[in-house]
Design an enzyme around this catalytic site. Structure first.
Site, mmCIF file in Angstrom:
data_model
loop_
_atom_site.group_PDB
_atom_site.id
_atom_site.type_symbol
_atom_site.label_atom_id
_atom_site.label_comp_id
_atom_site.label_asym_id
_atom_site.label_seq_id
_atom_site.Cartn_x
_atom_site.Cartn_y
_atom_site.Cartn_z
ATOM 1 N N LYS A 89 0.858 -1.180 0.000
ATOM 2 C CA LYS A 89 0.000 0.000 0.000
ATOM 3 C C LYS A 89 0.897 1.234 0.000
ATOM 4 O O LYS A 89 1.931 1.250 0.691
ATOM 5 C CB LYS A 89 -0.889 -0.044 1.250
ATOM 6 N N SER B 135 -10.020 -0.583 7.053
ATOM 7 C CA SER B 135 -9.435 -0.515 5.704
ATOM 8 C C SER B 135 -8.713 -1.747 5.189
ATOM 9 O O SER B 135 -8.323 -1.771 4.032
ATOM 10 C CB SER B 135 -8.490 0.671 5.615
ATOM 11 N N SER C 238 -9.672 1.750 2.882
ATOM 12 C CA SER C 238 -8.800 2.540 2.031
ATOM 13 C C SER C 238 -7.750 1.691 1.302
ATOM 14 O O SER C 238 -7.134 2.192 0.369
ATOM 15 C CB SER C 238 -8.094 3.607 2.867
HETATM 16 N N1 GLN Z 1 -13.249 4.222 6.315
HETATM 17 C C1 GLN Z 1 -12.656 4.669 7.529
HETATM 18 C C2 GLN Z 1 -12.238 6.112 7.357
HETATM 19 O O1 GLN Z 1 -12.588 6.674 6.401
HETATM 20 C C3 GLN Z 1 -11.491 3.801 7.890
HETATM 21 C C4 GLN Z 1 -10.307 4.018 7.043
HETATM 22 C C5 GLN Z 1 -9.142 3.182 7.458
HETATM 23 O O2 GLN Z 1 -9.286 2.146 8.103
HETATM 24 N N2 GLN Z 1 -7.963 3.648 7.100
HETATM 25 O O3 GLN Z 1 -11.608 6.693 8.170
#
Ligand code: GLN
Length: 484
Positions: free
Chosen positions: A76, A175, A151
């Site tokens: 990532k 995410s 994400s």
């Molecule tokens: N969807 C959540 C956010 O927008 C979690 C994102 C994540 O786990 N990085 O913060």
């Protein structure tokens, strides 16, 4: 070749049936053919990968190789990679070449793995659909009109479409697990502190945790073996031995006590997703597990609590992106204030700005007690719920996400509905617990993920519980036909 498990690839490499250079080239060629369609990679590291592959081949020949030596991996783009652009999918870091490796990257490099490239993600990991990326959205390999989740959507799409055998992700509120669920992968968020956060660009430091995105629990266990462990460079990493996560995969789950929280099966859950999860639970019963209905009464506080804690921490973490030391700098600043304002104004996208503003507000003097402090108290209540539950049960199960993959653009104008996509995953981050998502079936051709939550440092059990299911079912073996 690209549908083989990590064990199978390792065997081929060690027995000399294939070289790491050949394997790496095969993946690079696949990325060249398919990435345009999916946008899973931001950066492809062809030259560097082939060099790493040559080194791996040498180690294999000299018999100094480990299990994963020579196997390609995608990271990532939140992990710092020395000499390689590390953008966090933001215009702010579009020009940032990291001068050092994140500990996770360093560890898998030392294991001899080959970095294929850096995967797309939501900007600074803020999002649930991979649509906030400066480099454009990632498409779900099961249906190009749908999101892969976020994400870590690029990592998930890359593994799903067989453009990498395995990948790293990070999980602040879901995410790793949410994209695993929407793409039919096994994704594990370990206990907070199990894996070093050093060199992983911080979003919300008390919630962020790295983990593997893989095609099976066995593959995830192999990668977790390399990722986990204490790191003196990360003061929140925990000094605790790392077991070999593969040795307990085959253990019997006879007598396993599974808790089903009623809050995870209520309003908002798609009925067909619910039915799929119920069928998976039945499979566990047939494997000898017992089921208990439980309650996690403070679940309703999780999303609001998270959206105070995460923005507050991100507003502080992202203050380092000021146009001075690294990242985007505006043209011809008039003075220092103008430099800050325009560099940040131009460098950050809309969602990141929204979080910085809410976070700054929540932390400002006079509001701190009302918001941040209150959120920390709610966080304790949520953790206590889990500890109460774990007195009587071994693991918690439920859906990973309320629906299957939604259409691109469906939630982009409505941040709250986007935030609710993580309703079942966020609590574990607030409590610091490990959670995993595994493929459990399909609804109208789209994957459904089963979430399994364990107590602190119970990753070995989660992987064992997941592996048992994967011995009895073959959902995890399905890949999208156009990428086989
Ligand atoms: N969807 C959540 C956010 O927008 C979690 C994102 C994540 O786990 N990085 O913060």
């Amino acid at each position: 070749m690209h549908t083989k498990t990590l064990y199978e690839l390792s065997k081929l490499l060690h027995e000399g049936d294939i070289s790491s250079v050949e394997l790496t080239q095969h993946y690079i060629d696949r990325i060249k053919t398919h990435n345009n369609q999916l946008n899973a990679y931001i950066t492809v590291c062809e030259d560097n990968a082939l060099k790493q592959a040559r080194d791996a081949d040498q180690k294999i020949q000299q018999k100094t190789a480990g299990k994963l030596t020579g196997i390609p991996i995608a990271h990532k783009d939140i992990f710092c990679t020395k000499g390689i652009r590390t953008s966090c999918a933001s215009k702010m870091l579009d020009n940032f070449i990291s001068p050092y490796n994140a500990t996770v990257v360093e560890k898998v490099n030392t294991a001899g793995m080959v970095t294929l490239g850096k995967t797309n993600m939501d900007e600074f990991a803020m999002g649930s659909s991979n649509e906030t990326s400066f480099y454009g959205p990632v498409k779900n390999p099961w249906d190009n009109t749908r999101v892969p989740g976020g994400s870590s959507g690029g990592s998930a799409a890359a593994v799903t479409a067989n453009l990498a055998p395995v990948a790293t992700g990070t999980d602040t509120g879901g995410s790793i697990r949410q994209p695993a669920s929407l793409c039919n992968l096994t994704g594990l968020k370990p206990t907070y502190g199990r894996i070093s956060r050093y060199g992983m660009i911080a979003f919300a430091s008390s919630l962020d945790q790295a983990g593997p995105l893989a095609r099976s629990a066995e593959d995830a266990a192999l990668l977790l073996n390399e990722m986990a462990g204490f790191d003196s460079l990360d003061s929140t990493s925990v000094e605790r031995d790392v077991p070999d996560y593969t040795t307990t995969l085959q253990d019997s789950i006879e007598g396993l006590k599974i808790g089903l929280p009623k809050e995870y099966f209520s309003e908002g859950l798609d009925p067909q997703v619910a039915a799929t999860i119920e069928a998976a639970i039945k499979t566990y019963e047939s494997l000898g597990a017992t089921i208990k209905d439980i309650t996690l009464p403070n679940t309703g506080l999780a999303v609001p609590t998270y959206y105070v804690v995460a923005p507050a921490e991100c507003s502080s973490n992202l203050s380092r992106m000021d146009g001075v030391r690294f990242g985007h700098r505006c043209d011809d600043p008039k003075d220092l204030l103008d430099l800050y304002q325009r560099s940040r104004g131009e460098g950050f996208g809309e969602e990141v700005k929204r979080r910085i503003m809410t976070g700054t507000y929540a932390l400002s003097s006079g509001y701190y007690d009302a918001y941040y402090l209150k959120a920390q108290q709610c966080r304790r209540l949520i953790s206590n719920d889990f500890q109460q539950a774990f007195n009587d049960i071994d693991v918690i199960m439920g859906p990973t996400t309320p629906t299957t993959a939604f259409k691109l653009g469906d939630k982009t104008d409505d941040p709250i509905s986007m935030y609710l996509a993580d309703i079942y995953t966020i609590s574990t981050n607030l409590a610091g617990l490990p959670g995993l998502s595994i493929p459990a079936g399909f609804v109208k051709g789209l994957p459904v993920g089963l979430q399994i939550i364990g107590n602190y440092f119970d990753e070995a059990r989660l992987l064992n519980v997941a592996h048992s299911y994967q011995q009895a079912t073959d959902w995890h073996k399905q890949s999208p036909p156009s990428f086989e």
